[in-house]
Write a protein that holds these residues in place. Structure first.
Motif: not given
Ligand SMILES: [Zn+2]
Ligand SMILES: [Zn+2]
Ligand SMILES: [Zn+2]
Length: 136
Positions: A64, A78, A82, A87-89
């Protein structure tokens, strides 16, 4: 299978030398690095190929972009949650004002931001600046 191959496979990407090199570099440094940093570390890599590699790794949910106060984009691995286009950053990034390193604080979640009516959030970044443990 190496860690890099494992990461590529689990995100459905073919394992190529340059993809493995980029992932290994990020695994080794453990901080966010720029396209230029990668180029310097991989003098054999073609500039355009490297650029495409970063794009495909980002699209696959492997790396990311890290936004800090510098104008150049930085990239980091990441955390694992993800996937393709998801994306879950939502973690805090920390920039050390002493050594200049920017790192992912994977376990520090960005607090909920309540926007006024009519504002639609597309992404959020939280950069904290200060002194890292190595420089303290
Ligand atoms: Zn991600
Ligand atoms: Zn530092
Ligand atoms: Zn991060």
């Amino acid at each position: 299978m190496s860690r890099a191959e494992d990461i590529l496979k689990s995100h459905g990407l073919r394992s190529t030398e340059i993809r493995r090199e980029v992932i290994n570099q990020l695994l080794n440094v453990g901080k966010a690095i720029t396209h230029q940093d990668m180029e310097t570390a991989m003098p054999k890599a073609d500039r355009v190929t490297l650029y495409r590699t970063l794009t495909s790794l980002q699209e696959a949910g492997i790396i990311h972009q890290v936004v800090d106060d510098e104008t150049v984009k930085k990239y980091a691995l990441c955390g694992g949650g993800c996937s393709q286009d998801h994306h879950h950053d939502n973690h805090v990034h920390f920039k050390c004002t002493s050594c200049g390193d920017t790192r992912c604080l994977e376990n520090v979640v960005i607090p909920a931001v309540n926007l006024p009516k009519g504002y639609v959030m597309e992404s959020e970044d939280l950069l904290v600046q200060g002194v890292c443990p190595e420089c303290a």
